[in-house]
Design an enzyme around this catalytic site. Structure first.
Site, PDB file in Angstrom:
ATOM      1  CG  HIS A 100      -0.322   0.143   2.890  1.00 20.50           C
ATOM      2  ND1 HIS A 100      -0.443   0.864   3.195  1.00 20.50           N
ATOM      3  CD2 HIS A 100      -0.003  -1.150   3.264  1.00 20.50           C
ATOM      4  CE1 HIS A 100       0.584   0.735   4.417  1.00 20.50           C
ATOM      5  NE2 HIS A 100       0.745  -0.942   4.214  1.00 20.50           N
ATOM      6  CB  ALA A 101      -0.282   4.371   0.462  1.00 18.06           C
TER       7      ALA A 101
END
Lengths: 320, 101
Positions: B28-29
Site C-alpha cells: 500500500h502507500a
C-alpha cells in the site's frame, strides 16, 4: 535564526486610547493625569458588584465598563453614599473607566476620577457591542506575537505562509501567484499573532506594507502594479509551505498520508515542504498545495482514501 | 521473458530477483513510498512485474497500481551499474516487511 516571540503583560490606558479611541468613539472626560495607568488583563469588567460595595474577586486590573445598570443604581443612592462608593471603587487602582451609550458620568464620578487620577472615557456604543469590541481589541494587544521570515499570500481564501531560505524564490513565487489573481499579505517579513488562543493571523509590518523585493528589479509596489485587489491586510495562516533545495532535504514526500505540522507561537499549522529545482512551476505547486489543503479541511484526504481502497482490494484478492 | 544478462557490455548488468510480499497489508502507500525512495538512490533502471504487468520501480503510482497484497510474488529487474546492490536493498525491504506488522 528565528525571531523571539513578544509577550505583552500590560498596556497603558493611553496606549489603549490612542490605538482604539477612534474605533470605540472614546472621549476623555476626566482623570487625564492617570493615562499612564496600566491595563493588565485582556478583557473588561462591569463593576456593578464593586459599586454595591462587594470587592471580593473584584477584577480591578481590567478596563471597567459602566452602563445604564451601574449608573441607575448609583443614582438610587443618597449623595453621600454615592460619593463614598465611587471613592471605594477608585481606591482599587482601576486602570480606566468607560461609560457606554454616551452616558454622562455623574458629577461625583468626574470629580473623583480627577482626584484619584483615573482616566474616564465616554463611548457612544451600546454596552454589549462595546464590551465585545473592547475585548477583541485588548485580546489582540495582549496576544503573543512573532515576526516570521516568510511571504504571506491568500489563495482563494486559503492563507499560505511561504517560507524558505533567502534567495530560494519566495518573492518570485508570490509574484507568479499575484499574476494568477491571488493576493499578497506581506513579503519576506510577516507579523504573526495568535487570535483567540487558537488561530494564527498574519499581516505586514506597516512600514513595508504592499512592498515586495524582487532580485534584479528592486522594490515593487504591489498595490500600484497589480491593483488594490492584489493586496490583503490580514489573513489567517491555514498552511505553511517551505521551499527547499532538494539536496538539503532528508525526505521528500511522495504520498502525503501523514500530515506534517509547523509550529508558530505554540499553534500547529499544516506544513508541506516543496523541493525547488529549475523548471518547476513553484507558483502552480503552491497553488495546488493550498487547494489540497482546502480539500483536507473539508475532510477529504486523497492519499488516505486511495490507500484504504487499495488495502481493501488486496485483502479481497488474498481471500480468493 | 527476456534473457537475464544480455552480455557484451561489461558495465551493463541486468539482474532479476523474485520477492514475496509477506507484510500483512501488502504494497500500500507506505511500503510503495519506501520502495521508490530506496529505488531512487540507485542509478540503474528498475522495473517490477506482477503477473505479466510491468511497472517502473521508481514510480509510486505504478507500484500502487499493481495492488500486490500479502502472498503476491513479484519479480524485480534492475538494469545498470549498481543493479546488484539495488536488488539486495530492495529485497531486504520485503524481508523486513517494510518495517510494518
Amino acid at each position: 535564526m528565528e525571531a523571539k516571540p513578544i509577550t505583552v503583560r500590560a498596556i497603558s490606558a493611553e496606549a489603549f486610547y490612542t490605538a482604539y479611541g477612534r474605533q470605540l468613539g472614546l472621549k476623555l472626560e476626566a482623570g487625564e493625569a492617570g493615562l499612564d495607568r496600566k491595563i493588565r488583563e485582556a478583557t473588561v469588567n462591569r463593576p456593578g458588584l464593586a459599586l454595591a460595595g462587594f470587592f471580593r474577586y473584584f477584577a480591578w486590573m481590567r478596563v471597567q465598563v459602566v452602563g445604564k445598570a451601574e449608573t441607575f443604581y448609583l443614582k438610587s443612592l443618597s449623595t453621600g453614599e454615592r460619593r463614598r462608593r465611587i471613592q471605594d471603587f477608585f481606591q482599587r487602582r482601576v486602570p480606566c473607566v468607560v461609560f457606554s451609550r454616551n452616558i454622562r458620568p455623574l458629577s461625583e464620578f468626574l470629580e473623583e476620577a480627577d482626584a484619584y487620577r483615573v482616566p474616564l472615557f465616554r463611548s457612544p456604543l451600546v454596552t454589549g457591542p462595546l464590551i465585545n469590541s473592547a475585548t477583541l481589541m485588548l485580546d489582540m494587544e495582549f496576544a503573543p506575537k512573532i515576526t516570521e521570515h516568510g511571504t504571506m499570500v491568500d489563495i482563494l481564501g486559503i492563507g499560505v505562509l511561504i517560507k524558505g531560505e533567502s534567495g530560494v524564490g519566495k518573492s518570485e513565487c508570490a509574484l507568479a501567484l499575484l499574476e494568477r489573481g491571488y493576493s499578497l499579505v506581506s513579503d519576506d517579513v510577516t507579523r504573526v499573532y495568535v487570535l483567540d488562543g487558537r488561530e494564527l493571523m498574519a499581516s505586514s509590518p506597516e512600514e513595508t506594507r504592499y512592498l515586495m523585493e524582487v532580485r534584479g528589479l528592486g522594490l515593487i509596489d504591489v498595490c500600484r502594479v497589480f491593483g488594490v485587489g492584489a493586496i490583503r491586510i490580514e489573513k489567517r495562516i491555514d498552511l505553511v509551505v517551505t521551499l527547499q533545495d532538494p539536496h538539503k532535504m532528508e525526505d521528500i514526500e511522495r504520498v502525503g498520508m501523514e500530515q506534517e505540522f509547523h509550529e508558530i507561537l505554540g499553534i500547529r499549522v499544516p506544513h508541506v515542504c516543496i523541493p525547488v529545482s529549475p523548471g518547476r512551476d513553484l507558483a502552480r505547486l503552491v497553488e495546488v498545495a493550498a487547494l489540497d489543503q482546502k480539500l483536507k479541511t473539508m475532510g477529504h484526504n486523497t492519499a488516505k482514501e486511495f490507500n484504504n481502497r487499495l488495502i481493501a482490494r488486496m485483502r479481497g484478492e488474498a481471500k480468493k | 521473458m527476456k534473457p537475464a544478462a544480455s552480455g557484451g557490455d561489461e558495465q551493463r548488468r541486468s539482474l532479476k530477483r523474485e520477492v514475496a510480499v509477506i507484510n500483512k497489508q501488502g504494497i500500500h502507500a507506505r511500503p510503495a513510498a519506501l520502495f521508490v525512495k530506496t529505488a531512487g538512490k540507485f542509478g540503474c533502471e528498475i522495473v517490477v512485474e506482477k503477473d505479466g504487468e510491468v511497472v517502473n520501480g521508481k514510480s509510486i503510482i505504478g507500484l500502487l497500481m499493481l495492488a500486490a497484497g500479502q502472498g503476491t510474488k513479484l519479480v524485480i529487474t534492475a538494469d545498470g551499474r549498481d543493479a546488484d546492490k539495488a536488488l539486495t536493498e530492495l529485497a531486504k525491504l520485503f524481508d523486513d516487511k517494510f518495517n510494518e506488522d
